[in-house]
Scaffold this active site. Structure first.
Site, PDB file in Angstrom:
ATOM      1  N   HIS A 369      20.823  65.902   1.112  1.00 56.15           N
ATOM      2  CA  HIS A 369      21.355  67.250   0.870  1.00 56.15           C
ATOM      3  C   HIS A 369      22.809  67.272   0.476  1.00 56.15           C
ATOM      4  O   HIS A 369      23.359  68.356   0.231  1.00 56.15           O
ATOM      5  CB  HIS A 369      21.176  68.122   2.109  1.00 56.15           C
ATOM      6  CG  HIS A 369      19.771  68.593   2.297  1.00 56.15           C
ATOM      7  ND1 HIS A 369      19.276  69.730   1.723  1.00 56.15           N
ATOM      8  CD2 HIS A 369      18.743  68.045   2.977  1.00 56.15           C
ATOM      9  CE1 HIS A 369      18.020  69.891   2.059  1.00 56.15           C
ATOM     10  NE2 HIS A 369      17.661  68.867   2.824  1.00 56.15           N
ATOM     11  N   LYS A 560      28.670  82.661   2.091  1.00 56.32           N
ATOM     12  CA  LYS A 560      28.174  81.307   2.330  1.00 56.32           C
ATOM     13  C   LYS A 560      29.081  80.699   3.395  1.00 56.32           C
ATOM     14  O   LYS A 560      30.111  81.292   3.748  1.00 56.32           O
ATOM     15  CB  LYS A 560      28.213  80.467   1.054  1.00 56.32           C
ATOM     16  CG  LYS A 560      29.558  80.544   0.304  1.00 56.32           C
ATOM     17  CD  LYS A 560      29.569  79.714  -0.962  1.00 56.32           C
ATOM     18  CE  LYS A 560      28.784  80.336  -2.102  1.00 56.32           C
ATOM     19  NZ  LYS A 560      27.668  79.536  -2.547  1.00 56.32           N
ATOM     20  N   ARG A 561      28.728  79.537   3.941  1.00 51.81           N
ATOM     21  CA  ARG A 561      29.638  78.887   4.872  1.00 51.81           C
ATOM     22  C   ARG A 561      31.018  78.722   4.235  1.00 51.81           C
ATOM     23  O   ARG A 561      31.126  78.552   3.011  1.00 51.81           O
ATOM     24  CB  ARG A 561      29.078  77.504   5.270  1.00 51.81           C
ATOM     25  CG  ARG A 561      27.904  77.577   6.218  1.00 51.81           C
ATOM     26  CD  ARG A 561      28.264  78.211   7.548  1.00 51.81           C
ATOM     27  NE  ARG A 561      29.123  77.361   8.327  1.00 51.81           N
ATOM     28  CZ  ARG A 561      28.799  76.845   9.506  1.00 51.81           C
ATOM     29  NH1 ARG A 561      27.619  77.114  10.052  1.00 51.81           N
ATOM     30  NH2 ARG A 561      29.641  76.082  10.168  1.00 51.81           N
ATOM     31  N   LYS A 566      33.452  74.724  -1.444  1.00 54.49           N
ATOM     32  CA  LYS A 566      32.858  75.937  -2.005  1.00 54.49           C
ATOM     33  C   LYS A 566      33.922  76.847  -2.638  1.00 54.49           C
ATOM     34  O   LYS A 566      33.611  77.796  -3.333  1.00 54.49           O
ATOM     35  CB  LYS A 566      32.072  76.688  -0.922  1.00 54.49           C
ATOM     36  CG  LYS A 566      30.814  75.930  -0.450  1.00 54.49           C
ATOM     37  CD  LYS A 566      30.118  76.683   0.671  1.00 54.49           C
ATOM     38  CE  LYS A 566      28.912  75.952   1.251  1.00 54.49           C
ATOM     39  NZ  LYS A 566      27.684  76.140   0.437  1.00 54.49           N
ATOM     40  N   THR A 668      21.332  77.764  -2.583  1.00 57.02           N
ATOM     41  CA  THR A 668      20.153  78.634  -2.639  1.00 57.02           C
ATOM     42  C   THR A 668      20.607  80.088  -2.620  1.00 57.02           C
ATOM     43  O   THR A 668      19.869  80.973  -3.070  1.00 57.02           O
ATOM     44  CB  THR A 668      19.193  78.393  -1.454  1.00 57.02           C
ATOM     45  OG1 THR A 668      19.954  78.384  -0.238  1.00 57.02           O
ATOM     46  CG2 THR A 668      18.454  77.077  -1.625  1.00 57.02           C
ATOM     47  N   LYS A 672      19.176  83.700  -4.549  1.00 58.73           N
ATOM     48  CA  LYS A 672      18.903  85.007  -3.915  1.00 58.73           C
ATOM     49  C   LYS A 672      19.649  86.121  -4.655  1.00 58.73           C
ATOM     50  O   LYS A 672      19.107  87.210  -4.855  1.00 58.73           O
ATOM     51  CB  LYS A 672      19.327  84.982  -2.449  1.00 58.73           C
ATOM     52  CG  LYS A 672      18.598  83.944  -1.607  1.00 58.73           C
ATOM     53  CD  LYS A 672      19.284  83.752  -0.247  1.00 58.73           C
ATOM     54  CE  LYS A 672      18.891  82.460   0.407  1.00 58.73           C
ATOM     55  NZ  LYS A 672      19.806  82.093   1.513  1.00 58.73           N
TER      56      LYS A 672
HETATM   57  C1  LIG Z   1      20.843  81.230   1.599  1.00 58.63           C
HETATM   58  C2  LIG Z   1      21.721  81.158   2.785  1.00 58.63           C
HETATM   59  C3  LIG Z   1      22.697  80.153   2.873  1.00 58.63           C
HETATM   60  C4  LIG Z   1      22.955  79.175   1.759  1.00 58.63           C
HETATM   61  O1  LIG Z   1      23.899  79.745   0.890  1.00 58.63           O
HETATM   62  P1  LIG Z   1      24.657  78.855  -0.213  1.00 58.63           P
HETATM   63  O2  LIG Z   1      25.401  79.869  -1.011  1.00 58.63           O
HETATM   64  O3  LIG Z   1      23.594  78.172  -1.008  1.00 58.63           O
HETATM   65  O4  LIG Z   1      25.542  77.924   0.516  1.00 58.63           O
HETATM   66  C5  LIG Z   1      23.491  80.117   3.993  1.00 58.63           C
HETATM   67  N1  LIG Z   1      23.340  81.005   4.995  1.00 58.63           N
HETATM   68  C6  LIG Z   1      22.423  81.986   4.938  1.00 58.63           C
HETATM   69  C7  LIG Z   1      22.309  82.945   6.066  1.00 58.63           C
HETATM   70  C8  LIG Z   1      21.581  82.088   3.841  1.00 58.63           C
HETATM   71  O5  LIG Z   1      20.653  83.057   3.802  1.00 58.63           O
END
Ligand SMILES: *Cc1c(COP(=O)(O)O)cnc(C)c1O
Length: 835
Positions: A369, A560-561, A566, A668, A672
């Site tokens: 990952h 995101k985190r 990032k 991911t 979304k």
């Molecule tokens: C989809 C999702 C992530 C992943 O987000 P990235 O932008 O791909 O890092 C992290 N936390 C939650 C709650 C998510 O739904």
């Protein structure tokens, strides 16, 4: 002409019966399961009663499904993961059962606010971010496709911490999610496995004259199973997520209690149960703690024993194991399952090393990952010596053979051997878990095309040269049931109206939206839905941060985190740039934007926490400034998690996916956003590249260096100061941060941030991408002025998301890695199997 009328009234009668049955079940659970009546019931009781009523519908299908898997004896897949970021289950279960509307009507008729009851459920936050959420999406897809699959993980008593923002800074609150009951899980007292730790290995010779290893004087902990049902969508199938909880062993009790010190005995007992207490809250970085090492082995060992127990109910020839069992490792976190399976096969089942080794490699697949060095697990050899001495022997045996293979293939290349060895021989010897996972598996995959190429050509190049056939790509995906149908009911309804609802099982159906992307009426409806979702988010923002934001402004979102790679900081640099432009020219025409951030920082990651501090500090200044009013606003929403994400994606206009090229394995969140009709501004990183291919280069905003250019610039010698010196706007922004403009009471507060950019090498190359990012954002603003064209492109983004369903991802894993054939799930392709 009478018949349809009769049929219709039959339908109504049936529906009334159904409604009555729901009401009856709900009230019975309220009274008999929870011991409440309508006077004493709290809202949370309402949630529990509803959850039990829904669970009753799941259980029958669950038992049927498990019986069908047992009878058919098809190959099963075990998805082992230290994290499952599930979020809430009630709404999702109702949707998958096809009972959402019936329940809503029944419960509403009792006078309850149905959505408010759903909101009572706590998130199951047994994960940090993308990796854990991927596991959750995969469970949904595997159940929907009727794949005989099991998720295996740890039942942490404390999930990911809850984040509060206090005086602009992150405060972590423990997430004691099991304090109230968890109506979804069933404890399986009878499914117990002993997990051993410590002790020593003795060698004896058996009656056939063979060497036999015995691991003795161990400290044992029991792993007890808790099962959660995972319903598929529009299918009878209900799969299982099995989570292990640590319990002290009976022997343990006797031994310590007999020593006569009661309190000390209870203390010891409690200690042994701490293994499953808490999720480690770091994403994409390892902490290297002994407790974490024990957690990983606890999961690996309990799962391997459970898998073999199930196999042995039908078979006694362990050589058949690879025909019946596939185990997928979600990163290296559960990779101790490899030496554990070998140990069990050799020491407890008398197989030879060669036999055990061959079986093991055929069973395991490993998903990588990340390529970030700080996230690659390496455990000190002394951890193994103390805690898992037998596994260390096995790893050495594996490594001896492996090194002989390397030497045979590449004679006279000692450096290659040192690079590839499972054991890193530095001053502190360490076991490289990724090397163990590659050598012990038949498949190694990355999670987006670019990432898989980087694995082959850079991070694992030596391994690729040796085992090219093992390497493959499985681009991540998301489940459209949760991330569109459930979380964005208005957009789902609109899509259904125009192209039907087959997209819920075959996301490529969304391609049909291309035909209506130019249709004025459709575009207008689309805009209205987006606007309504933005208003709902405005209400949430007002309630939770007291800010009034304008639903007509562009919602520019990065959730995101929080991590340096990032580049939330790059986003902040852009915000300050806009702020300065407005201050310099208060009359300037600026496209109004609301910048929305959310995300947790690992509690020990100080620079990430300081980035949160900076975002909130910039928000303070920007949101208060009268010149800026009506143009830009900055919001940091606390406690990002699945449930907050479900509110944010449907309301987003612009999706910020701005990692340094080559660092984000897939992402991911990007999927979304696009699925919900946001346009992306992003680098050519991770799955952004494939998103661009699917939606078209004209319908996405791409900026910045490519992964190859990043590598080249690093090689040439990257000097961030050059950018600082030559770009006045950039220099001014950085000077403001470092001089305390945003922290007048503590002018040095943000020095670590500007230092990392200017004096410590700007590892993630923000300064190199700054100009290109700002320019690209100007194009974004320009397009937003043309709402018609913006909306058309937003529709084309949704329309292009077919590839990013986790159904597609799982279909590829099943076919190419696991050797399991899913049912063809496209509507009309088969009669859905009713077990
Ligand atoms: C989809 C999702 C992530 C992943 O987000 P990235 O932008 O791909 O890092 C992290 N936390 C939650 C709650 C998510 O739904």
């Amino acid at each position: 002409m009478n018949e349809p009328v009769i049929e219709e009234s039959n339908g109504i009668v049936e529906q009334l019966d159904q409604e009555m049955a729901i009401i009856k079940s709900f009230l019975e659970h309220l009274e008999y399961t929870l011991g409440k009546d309508k006077y004493s019931a709290t809202k949370y009781d309402g949630f529990n009663a509803l959850a039990y009523a829904v669970r009753d519908h799941l259980v029958e299908r669950w038992l049927d499904t498990q019986q069908a898997y047992y009878n058919s004896d098809d190959k099963r897949v075990y998805y082992i993961s230290m994290e499952f970021l599930m979020g809430r289950a009630l709404g999702n279960s109702l949707i998958n059962l096809g009972m959402y509307e019936d329940f809503k009507e029944a419960i509403t008729s009792l006078g309850y606010d149905f959505e408010a009851i759903l909101a009572e459920e706590q998130d199951a936050g047994l994960g940090n971010g993308g990796l854990g959420r991927l596991a959750a999406c995969f469970l949904d897809s595997m159940a929907t496709m009727s794949i005989p699959a099991y998720g295996y993980g740890i039942r942490y008593e404390y999930g990911i911490f809850r984040q509060h923002i206090v005086d602009g800074a992150q405060l972590e609150i423990p997430d004691n999610w099991l304090r109230y009951r968890n109506p979804w899980e069933l404890d399986r007292q009878e499914h117990l496995h002993t997990v051993k730790f410590y002790g020593r290995v003795i060698t004896t010779i058996n009656s056939q004259g063979q060497l036999v290893r015995e691991w003795v004087d161990t400290e044992d902990v029991m792993a007890m199973a808790y099962d959660t049902p995972i319903p598929g969508y529009q299918t009878h199938s209900v799969n299982t997520l099995r989570l292990w909880s640590a319990k002290s062993s009976r022997e343990f009790d006797l031994k310590f209690f007999n020593e006569g010190n009661y309190i000390r005995a209870v203390e010891k007992k409690m200690q042994s149960e701490t293994i499953s207490k808490v999720l480690y809250p770091a994403d994409n970085v390892i902490e290297g703690k002994e407790l974490r090492f024990k957690q990983e082995y606890f999961l690996a060992s309990a799962t391997v024993h459970d898998v073999l127990y199930r196999f042995k109910k039908k078979h006694n020839d362990l050589k058949l194991l690879p025909d019946k069992v596939a185990i997928q490792l979600n990163d290296t976190h559960p990779a101790l399952a490899i030496p554990e399976l070998i140990r069990v096969l050799i020491d407890l089942n008398s197989l030879s090393f060669d036999e055990a080794w061959e079986i093991t490699r055929k069973v395991f697949g490993y998903t990588n990952h990340t390529i970030l060095p700080e996230a690659l697990e390496q455990w000190p050899v002394w951890f193994f010596e103390q805690i898992l001495p037998r596994h260390l022997q096995i790893i050495y045996d594996i490594n001896d053979r492996f090194i002989k293979d390397i030497q045979a293939r590449f004679p006279d290349d000692p450096e290659r051997v040192a690079r590839m060895s499972i054991v890193e021989e530095h001053w502190e010897r360490k076991i490289r878990m990724a090397h163990l996972a590659i050598v012990g598996s038949h498949s190694v995959n990355g999670v987006a095309a670019l990432h898989s190429e980087i694995l082959k050509n850079e991070l694992f190049r030596d391994f690729y040269e040796m085992y090219p056939e093992r390497f493959n790509n499985k681009t991540n995906g998301i489940t459209q049931r949760r991330w569109l149908k459930m979380s964005n009911p208005q957009l789902s309804g609109l899509i259904d109206e125009y192209i039907g609802d087959a997209w819920t099982r075959d996301l490529f159906e969304l391609e049909k939206l291309r035909a209506v992307a130019g249709d004025p009426e459709f575009k207008e409806r689309w805009k209205q839905v987006k606007r309504a979702n933005k208003e709902a988010l405005c209400t949430y923002i007002l309630k939770h941060s007291g800010l009034v934001v304008d639903p007509d402004s562009m919602f520019d979102v990065q959730v995101k985190r929080i991590h340096e790679y990032k580049r939330q900081l790059l986003n902040v640099l852009h915000i300050i740039t806009l702020f300065n432009r407005i201050k310099d020219n208060p009359q300037a025409r600026v496209v109004p934007r609301t910048f929305i951030f959310a995300g947790k920082a690992a509690p020990s990651y100080s620079i990430a926490k300081l980035i949160i501090r900076l975002i909130t500090a910039v928000a303070e200044v920007v949101n208060r400034d009268p010149d800026v009013a009506g143009r830009i606003k900055v919001v940091f929403l606390a406690n990002y998690g699945v449930s907050l994400a479900e509110k944010i994606f449907p309301a987003s206009d612009l999706s910020e996916q701005i990692s340094t090229a080559g660092t984000e394995a897939s992402g991911t969140g990007n999927m979304k956003f696009a699925l919900n009709g946001a346009l992306t501004i992003g680098t050519l990183d991770g799955a952004n590249i494939e998103i661009m291919e699917e939606v078209g280069r004209d319908n996405i905003f791409i900026f910045g260096l490519t992964a190859a250019e990043v590598a080249e610039l690093k090689n040439r010698g990257y000097n961030p100061k050059e950018y600082y010196n030559s770009n006045l706007e950039l220099r001014r922004v950085l000077d403001m941060i470092s001089s305390g403009f945003f922290s007048p009471g503590a002018p040095d507060l943000f020095h670590p941030i500007t230092d990392s950019l200017l004096n410590l090498g700007d590892h993630y190359m923000l300064l190199a991408d700054y100009a290109s990012y700002v320019k690209c954002q100007e194009q974004v603003s320009e397009l937003f002025l043309n709402q018609d064209e913006w909306t058309r492109r937003a529709i084309l983004n949704s329309a292009g998301m077919g590839k990013f369903s986790s159904d597609r991802t799982i279909e590829e894993y099943a076919r190419e890695i696991w050797g399991i054939k899913p049912l063809d799930i496209r509507p009309g392709a088969v009669e859905l199997q009713r077990h």
